[in-house]
Design an enzyme around this catalytic site. Structure first.
Site, PDB file in Angstrom:
ATOM      1  N   CYS A 279       0.632  -0.975   0.114  1.00 18.30           N
ATOM      2  CA  CYS A 279      -0.053  -0.150  -0.146  1.00 18.30           C
ATOM      3  C   CYS A 279       1.011   1.292   0.463  1.00 18.30           C
ATOM      4  CB  CYS A 279      -1.231   0.320   0.914  1.00 18.30           C
ATOM      5  SG  CYS A 279      -2.283  -1.633   1.051  1.00 18.30           S
TER       6      CYS A 279
HETATM    7  P1  NAD Z   1      -5.089  -8.441  -3.213  1.00 17.67           P
HETATM    8  O1  NAD Z   1      -3.942  -8.669  -4.843  1.00 17.67           O
HETATM    9  O2  NAD Z   1      -4.697  -9.654  -2.448  1.00 17.67           O
HETATM   10  O3  NAD Z   1      -6.536  -9.222  -3.539  1.00 17.67           O
HETATM   11  C1  NAD Z   1      -6.754  -9.121  -5.120  1.00 17.67           C
HETATM   12  C2  NAD Z   1      -8.238 -10.160  -5.212  1.00 17.67           C
HETATM   13  O4  NAD Z   1      -9.065  -9.795  -6.185  1.00 17.67           O
HETATM   14  C3  NAD Z   1      -6.809 -11.403  -5.434  1.00 17.67           C
HETATM   15  O5  NAD Z   1      -7.828 -12.346  -4.802  1.00 17.67           O
HETATM   16  C4  NAD Z   1      -7.262 -10.739  -7.052  1.00 17.67           C
HETATM   17  O6  NAD Z   1      -7.431 -12.386  -7.614  1.00 17.67           O
HETATM   18  C5  NAD Z   1      -8.950 -10.731  -7.066  1.00 17.67           C
HETATM   19  N1  NAD Z   1      -9.559 -10.264  -7.950  1.00 17.67           N
HETATM   20  C6  NAD Z   1      -9.123  -8.989  -9.564  1.00 17.67           C
HETATM   21  N2  NAD Z   1      -9.794  -9.369 -10.729  1.00 17.67           N
HETATM   22  C7  NAD Z   1     -10.659  -9.594  -9.775  1.00 17.67           C
HETATM   23  C8  NAD Z   1     -11.942  -9.518 -11.031  1.00 17.67           C
HETATM   24  N3  NAD Z   1     -12.587  -9.180 -12.282  1.00 17.67           N
HETATM   25  N4  NAD Z   1     -13.374 -10.302 -10.294  1.00 17.67           N
HETATM   26  C9  NAD Z   1     -13.242 -11.534  -9.176  1.00 17.67           C
HETATM   27  N5  NAD Z   1     -11.464 -11.100  -8.583  1.00 17.67           N
HETATM   28  C10 NAD Z   1     -11.100 -10.635  -8.717  1.00 17.67           C
HETATM   29  O7  NAD Z   1      -5.067  -7.383  -3.431  1.00 17.67           O
HETATM   30  P2  NAD Z   1      -5.613  -6.456  -1.128  1.00 17.67           P
HETATM   31  O8  NAD Z   1      -4.376  -6.692  -0.674  1.00 17.67           O
HETATM   32  O9  NAD Z   1      -6.960  -7.051  -1.177  1.00 17.67           O
HETATM   33  O10 NAD Z   1      -5.978  -4.778  -1.912  1.00 17.67           O
HETATM   34  C11 NAD Z   1      -7.294  -4.781  -2.712  1.00 17.67           C
HETATM   35  C12 NAD Z   1      -7.189  -3.015  -2.907  1.00 17.67           C
HETATM   36  O11 NAD Z   1      -7.843  -2.488  -1.021  1.00 17.67           O
HETATM   37  C13 NAD Z   1      -6.268  -2.603  -3.107  1.00 17.67           C
HETATM   38  O12 NAD Z   1      -6.880  -0.951  -3.988  1.00 17.67           O
HETATM   39  C14 NAD Z   1      -5.724  -1.950  -1.957  1.00 17.67           C
HETATM   40  O13 NAD Z   1      -4.468  -0.480  -2.267  1.00 17.67           O
HETATM   41  C15 NAD Z   1      -6.976  -1.983  -0.859  1.00 17.67           C
HETATM   42  N6  NAD Z   1      -6.122  -2.381   0.786  1.00 17.67           N
HETATM   43  C16 NAD Z   1      -5.122  -2.713   1.443  1.00 17.67           C
HETATM   44  C17 NAD Z   1      -5.161  -2.805   1.650  1.00 17.67           C
HETATM   45  C18 NAD Z   1      -4.406  -4.199   2.377  1.00 17.67           C
HETATM   46  O14 NAD Z   1      -3.864  -3.822   3.954  1.00 17.67           O
HETATM   47  N7  NAD Z   1      -3.559  -4.675   2.003  1.00 17.67           N
HETATM   48  C19 NAD Z   1      -5.395  -2.032   2.823  1.00 17.67           C
HETATM   49  C20 NAD Z   1      -6.854  -1.082   2.685  1.00 17.67           C
HETATM   50  C21 NAD Z   1      -7.562  -0.987   1.701  1.00 17.67           C
HETATM   51  C1  UGA Z   2      -0.881   0.639   5.626  1.00 19.27           C
HETATM   52  C2  UGA Z   2      -1.317   1.687   6.514  1.00 19.27           C
HETATM   53  O1  UGA Z   2      -0.790   1.625   7.751  1.00 19.27           O
HETATM   54  C3  UGA Z   2      -3.040   1.436   7.139  1.00 19.27           C
HETATM   55  O2  UGA Z   2      -3.931   2.233   7.471  1.00 19.27           O
HETATM   56  C4  UGA Z   2      -3.805   1.218   4.830  1.00 19.27           C
HETATM   57  O3  UGA Z   2      -4.714   0.743   5.384  1.00 19.27           O
HETATM   58  C5  UGA Z   2      -2.421   0.460   4.534  1.00 19.27           C
HETATM   59  O4  UGA Z   2      -1.254   0.812   4.873  1.00 19.27           O
HETATM   60  C6  UGA Z   2      -3.288   0.731   2.995  1.00 19.27           C
HETATM   61  O5  UGA Z   2      -4.120   1.546   2.874  1.00 19.27           O
HETATM   62  O6  UGA Z   2      -3.188  -0.866   2.292  1.00 19.27           O
HETATM   63  P1  UGA Z   2       0.219  -2.070   5.490  1.00 19.27           P
HETATM   64  O7  UGA Z   2       1.056  -1.529   4.684  1.00 19.27           O
HETATM   65  O8  UGA Z   2      -0.799  -2.508   6.091  1.00 19.27           O
HETATM   66  O9  UGA Z   2      -0.710  -0.826   6.413  1.00 19.27           O
HETATM   67  O10 UGA Z   2       2.019  -1.850   7.311  1.00 19.27           O
HETATM   68  P2  UGA Z   2       1.802  -0.467   8.040  1.00 19.27           P
HETATM   69  O11 UGA Z   2       1.779  -0.595   9.194  1.00 19.27           O
HETATM   70  O12 UGA Z   2       1.832   0.145   7.688  1.00 19.27           O
HETATM   71  O13 UGA Z   2       3.460  -0.189   7.412  1.00 19.27           O
HETATM   72  C7  UGA Z   2       4.164  -0.815   5.988  1.00 19.27           C
HETATM   73  C8  UGA Z   2       5.412  -0.871   6.332  1.00 19.27           C
HETATM   74  O14 UGA Z   2       5.813   0.780   7.423  1.00 19.27           O
HETATM   75  C9  UGA Z   2       6.417  -2.107   6.820  1.00 19.27           C
HETATM   76  O15 UGA Z   2       6.963  -1.907   5.939  1.00 19.27           O
HETATM   77  C10 UGA Z   2       6.847  -1.025   8.039  1.00 19.27           C
HETATM   78  O16 UGA Z   2       7.358  -1.956   9.184  1.00 19.27           O
HETATM   79  C11 UGA Z   2       7.176   0.708   7.815  1.00 19.27           C
HETATM   80  N1  UGA Z   2       7.079   0.928   9.037  1.00 19.27           N
HETATM   81  C12 UGA Z   2       5.970   1.370   9.763  1.00 19.27           C
HETATM   82  C13 UGA Z   2       8.028   2.144   9.138  1.00 19.27           C
HETATM   83  O17 UGA Z   2       9.308   1.988   9.175  1.00 19.27           O
HETATM   84  N2  UGA Z   2       8.035   2.131  10.466  1.00 19.27           N
HETATM   85  C14 UGA Z   2       6.727   3.017  11.622  1.00 19.27           C
HETATM   86  O18 UGA Z   2       7.090   4.045  12.451  1.00 19.27           O
HETATM   87  C15 UGA Z   2       5.571   2.434  10.810  1.00 19.27           C
END
Ligand code: NAD
Ligand code: UGA
Length: 443
Positions: A279
């Site tokens: 992210c």
């Molecule tokens: P991910 O890659 O783990 O999952 C995405 C899934 O979507 C995959 O399983 C893929 O096979 C599926 N997919 C793709 N195209 C598809 C379709 N047309 N129909 C059905 N399934 C389909 O991704 P993620 O980490 O869950 O992230 C998803 C979104 O949420 C991203 O935009 C990310 O930035 C956001 N987000 C992620 C986190 C996080 O911590 N991972 C936190 C907040 C927001």
């Molecule tokens: C981050 C945000 O924290 C979430 O709020 C958000 O929803 C998410 O991205 C997203 O949009 O997907 P995440 O990527 O799961 O979550 O993990 P973090 O805990 O934010 O860590 C990200 C990276 O920063 C890691 O590599 C961690 O080691 C590093 N980090 C974190 C530092 O180097 N220093 C810090 O003080 C904190």
């Protein structure tokens, strides 16, 4: 409510399981039949605390998975889009979101009655009312706001504590194109603590809130890392002591507006080998890309990425204090996951470090308690150890990249093995006094 979630990754599956726990009836859709099969047999495809328990409780009752998007949309009132939004060539790749929206639109064409589509993926501001709306209207032949509702509800969970973050959010951002969509979003989250602030807004503002939130976290980390570099250059100043002092400052409560000094802001001041994950790097890149398209140079965010990249050089610099050449030197990387308590290795700082080590001729071993990224291109010629003991048994240099709890045993283990390698603490979690040769970021 009856809910379908398109994309069953870290966000989609956690959202689905937690909404089932709230009493909703959820169908998770994914194009990957392997994932769908695992979920339907109540096995989690990802390592996430508390998720397996939720799945055991709800799969086969209020939670199921399917590859049939059209059937899932037809049978539900609300459809979330939770597919990936990777960064490619310095900007966001919206192709998965657009494809999902088109397919949902196709299903809406044949559906009688009103449905609401909510974007949960992190998308660049303007996407929901732009690309997504256009794809839905084209494929459904219906008009947003008349034939279906359209909203954007960003997700703030962090991997490792995703279930509890989702269940006990610090805020709910409810972006909708009209009052009816806002009502649907309010109802979806009606079971959540009433004290959690609901920010009811437009989809574009919701999208910007999400990006700005990640950008501020990334900025805090790079800020701390830059200060840590200066601490190192000045000498006799420990960056952690400095950040502890900064943590006490009242302006985190008054200027940023929270009533309590809590995470995430102050917990993002830990210097280290840089931020990774699926992210922060991609979201900052996507914002810079959108700026560029609008004729803006986002200098601050560019520097945030530059400082982050530079942390890999900091690690190499610490090693070079002890080794003039790394040719043939045995180096062990502790931690491949981008952070502890997850098996996710996307954009982990471990990979650029491994690449540099290999270029300099080091013999690299890596170990992670959970992540098993077999076949990753950066791991060719890297020995993957099965245990911490095996990983460090022959190491001349040990680099701690991920702050897994297990690594706190390192000092005792090295003593037992009679080994005195150089230990480079990329996360500042080890006691410098416990090692014969120690280097830490910002010490
Ligand atoms: P991910 O890659 O783990 O999952 C995405 C899934 O979507 C995959 O399983 C893929 O096979 C599926 N997919 C793709 N195209 C598809 C379709 N047309 N129909 C059905 N399934 C389909 O991704 P993620 O980490 O869950 O992230 C998803 C979104 O949420 C991203 O935009 C990310 O930035 C956001 N987000 C992620 C986190 C996080 O911590 N991972 C936190 C907040 C927001
Ligand atoms: C981050 C945000 O924290 C979430 O709020 C958000 O929803 C998410 O991205 C997203 O949009 O997907 P995440 O990527 O799961 O979550 O993990 P973090 O805990 O934010 O860590 C990200 C990276 O920063 C890691 O590599 C961690 O080691 C590093 N980090 C974190 C530092 O180097 N220093 C810090 O003080 C904190």
């Amino acid at each position: 409510m009856k809910i379908s979630i398109i994309g069953t990754g870290y966000v989609g599956l956690v959202t689905g399981a937690c909404l089932a726990e709230c009493g909703h009836d959820v169908t998770c859709v994914d194009v990957d039949p392997g994932k769908v099969e695992m979920i339907n047999s109540a096995r989690s495809p990802i390592h996430e605390k508390g998720l397996s328990e939720l799945m055991e409780r709800h799969v086969g009752r209020r939670l199921r998975a399917s590859t049939d998007l059209a059937a899932a949309v037809a049978a539900t009132d609300v459809t979330f889009i939770a597919v990936g939004t990777p960064a490619a060539d310095g900007k966001i790749d919206l192709s998965y979101v657009e494809a999902a929206a088109s397919e949902i639109g196709g299903a809406l064409r044949h559906k009688a009655g009103y449905s609401t589509v909510i974007v949960k993926s992190t998308v660049i501001p303007g996407t929901t009312v732009g690309v997504v709306r256009a794809a839905l209207e084209r494929a459904s032949g219906k008009i947003a706001g008349q034939g279906f509702g359209l909203g954007m509800n960003p997700e703030f969970l962090t991997e490792g504590t995703a279930v509890s973050d989702f269940s006990y959010p610090d805020r709910l951002v409810l972006g909708g194109i009209d009052a009816r969509t806002h009502d649907v979003l309010r109802e979806l989250y009606s079971g959540f603590d009433k004290a959690v602030p609901r920010i009811v807004t437009s989809p574009t503002t919701a999208e910007m809130i999400k990006y700005a939130s990640n950008a501020v976290l990334a900025t805090m980390i790079s800020f701390s890392n830059e200060i840590a570099r200066l601490c190192r250059a000045v000498g006799n100043v420990d960056a952690a002591d400095v950040m502890r002092g900064v943590h006490q400052a009242g302006y985190f409560t008054t200027r940023i507006g929270a009533e309590r000094v809590t995470a995430p802001i102050v917990s993002f001041l830990e210097p280290g080998c840089g931020f990774g994950g699926s992210c922060l790097p991609k979201d900052v890149t996507a914002l810079i890309g959108q700026g560029r398209e609008k004729g803006l140079t986002l200098n601050l965010l560019r520097s945030v990425l530059d400082v982050n990249k530079g942390q890999i050089d900091e690690i190499m610099r610490l090693i070079r204090r002890h080794f003039a050449s790394l040719q043939g030197v045995t180096v062990t990387i502790l931690g491949i996951a981008f952070k502890p308590d997850t098996d996710d290795v996307r954009e982990s700082p471990a990979f650029p470090i491994i690449r540099k080590l290999k270029i300099e001729g080091a013999r690299v071993t890596a170990y992670d308690p959970v992540a098993r990224p077999n076949g990753h291109e950066d791991l060719t010629d890297v020995d993957l150890a099965e245990s911490l003991r095996e990983a460090v048994a022959n190491a001349q240099v040990v680099i701690l990249v991920t702050r897994w709890k297990e690594f706190s045993q390192l000092a005792g283990l090295l003593k037992e093995l009679g080994r005195r390698p150089l230990v480079v603490d990329g996360r500042r979690v080890l006691d410098p006094e416990a090692f014969a040769h120690y280097e830490g970021i910002g010490r």
